[in-house]
Write an enzyme that holds these catalytic residues in place. Structure first.
Site, PDB file in Angstrom:
ATOM      1  CG  ASP A  44      -6.308 -70.580  14.163  1.00  0.00           C
ATOM      2  OD1 ASP A  44      -5.358 -69.938  13.686  1.00  0.00           O
ATOM      3  OD2 ASP A  44      -6.480 -71.797  13.962  1.00  0.00           O
ATOM      4  CG  ASP A  45     -11.139 -69.831  16.490  1.00  0.00           C
ATOM      5  OD1 ASP A  45     -10.829 -70.271  15.354  1.00  0.00           O
ATOM      6  OD2 ASP A  45     -11.469 -70.569  17.435  1.00  0.00           O
ATOM      7  CG  HIS A  97      -9.863 -70.212  11.027  1.00  0.00           C
ATOM      8  ND1 HIS A  97      -9.291 -71.430  10.755  1.00  0.00           N
ATOM      9  CD2 HIS A  97     -10.343 -70.324  12.293  1.00  0.00           C
ATOM     10  CE1 HIS A  97      -9.419 -72.231  11.814  1.00  0.00           C
ATOM     11  NE2 HIS A  97     -10.070 -71.585  12.754  1.00  0.00           N
ATOM     12  CG  HIS A 101     -14.475 -72.023  13.351  1.00  0.00           C
ATOM     13  ND1 HIS A 101     -14.535 -73.282  13.907  1.00  0.00           N
ATOM     14  CD2 HIS A 101     -13.223 -71.591  13.554  1.00  0.00           C
ATOM     15  CE1 HIS A 101     -13.369 -73.583  14.435  1.00  0.00           C
ATOM     16  NE2 HIS A 101     -12.545 -72.567  14.222  1.00  0.00           N
ATOM     17  CE1 TYR A 138     -14.264 -77.082  15.452  1.00  0.00           C
ATOM     18  CE2 TYR A 138     -14.947 -77.023  13.140  1.00  0.00           C
ATOM     19  CZ  TYR A 138     -15.165 -76.695  14.474  1.00  0.00           C
ATOM     20  OH  TYR A 138     -16.281 -75.974  14.815  1.00  0.00           O
ATOM     21  CG  HIS A 194      -7.473 -70.645  19.391  1.00  0.00           C
ATOM     22  ND1 HIS A 194      -6.616 -71.694  19.619  1.00  0.00           N
ATOM     23  CD2 HIS A 194      -8.304 -71.034  18.384  1.00  0.00           C
ATOM     24  CE1 HIS A 194      -6.926 -72.689  18.788  1.00  0.00           C
ATOM     25  NE2 HIS A 194      -7.933 -72.320  18.031  1.00  0.00           N
TER      26      HIS A 194
HETATM   27 ZN   LIG Z   1     -10.597 -72.221  14.689  1.00  0.00          ZN
END
Ligand SMILES: [Zn+2]
Ligand SMILES: *[C@@H]1O[C@H](CO)[C@@H](O)[C@H](O)[C@H]1NC(C)=O
Ligand SMILES: *[C@@H]1O[C@H](CO)[C@@H](O)[C@H](O)[C@H]1NC(C)=O
Length: 249
Positions: A44-45, A97, A101, A138, A194
């Protein structure tokens, strides 16, 4: 090793069982894989500086990753067009995603639309595909988020193993989480990592791959493959990279 008896118990949810096609159903929430022996390593991210490293490690392992990416989080997506083209060309799955965020349970309907549409447009501009999988930041969702996902022909993807790399776990703790996790389940893993965590890239990932392979997990597949769902709502020709695109629009 994963006991054969355990795997055969999961044969009923093998690859013939399709949960969601390009026609739906959508708006569902998946928090574990269904294909036996499969591991979906998700990151993610990003996109961020180690995106290609992760792609290459997963490719060298004979597997595919899934990247749940933002438009603007650790970096601006338009600064990572080449990295995204690299991972996409290797067969890794690119998923949403949200744009920035945002916690989708804490925004109004119009912001939720922007959060979904803006990252979709960026991914389509760069790669020519529109993602069918969305991981709510989250892991936060409610009925309104599910309805928005359905309206955009998407499903929501959570996880059943959290490597802890976004919540302060050291590399050794993350390794331990994989060590314990591999034995505590019955045939598949949907792992949260991540791509912004350097030690995930330099220490944990290869360890986890080797560890899980030695235990009997053989299929390092995308989330779409581990769930038997479509990765993309549409697939068209990739755009030409345009380095004057930016995130401040
Ligand atoms: Zn995230
Ligand atoms: C990523 O790959 C590049 C090119 O091979 C390498 O120079 C760099 O050290 C790698 N980064 C990490 C965090 O492993
Ligand atoms: C790149 O994007 C800018 C802004 O949208 C546009 O003006 C320009 O024509 C594009 N360049 C190419 C080569 O498509």
């Amino acid at each position: 090793m994963l006991a054969t008896v355990v795997l055969s118990a999961f044969a009923a949810v093998g690859s013939a069982f399709v949960l969601s096609t390009r026609d739906g159903p959508f708006g569902m929430v998946f928090d574990h894989c269904v294909v036996d022996g499969s591991v979906a390593m998700t990151f993610d991210d990003g996109p961020y500086n180690y995106h290609e490293n992760i792609s290459d490690i997963m490719t060298a392992a004979g597997g595919h990753a899934t990247f749940f990416i933002n438009g603007q989080n650790w970096g601006c997506i338009y600064d990572y067009q080449d990295a995204l083209k690299h991972s996409f060309a290797q067969g890794h799955q690119i998923a949403s995603h949200t744009w920035s965020h945002a916690d989708l349970t804490a925004v109004d309907a119009s912001t939720m639309e922007t959060e979904i549409n803006k990252i979709d447009a960026a991914i389509e501009n760069i790669l020519g595909v529109v993602p069918a999988c969305l991981r709510p930041p989250y892991g936060s969702y409610n009925d309104a988020v599910k309805a928005a996902a359905a309206a955009h022909s998407k499903n929501l993807i959570i996880w059943d193993l959290d490597s802890g790399d976004s919540t302060g776990s050291s590399a050794s703790v993350s390794k331990e989480i994989y060590d314990k996790g591999k034995a505590s389940r019955t045939g598949n893993i949907l792992a949260l990592n991540h791509e912004t965590s350097k030690t995930t890239v330099t220490e944990v990932l290869q360890y986890a791959i080797d560890d899980l392979k030695a235990y009997g997990y053989t299929k390092f597949v995308t989330v779409a493959e581990c769930l038997n769902i479509e990765p993309y709502t549409s697939v068209g020709p990739a755009g030409t990279p345009n380095y004057s695109w930016h995130c401040d629009w």
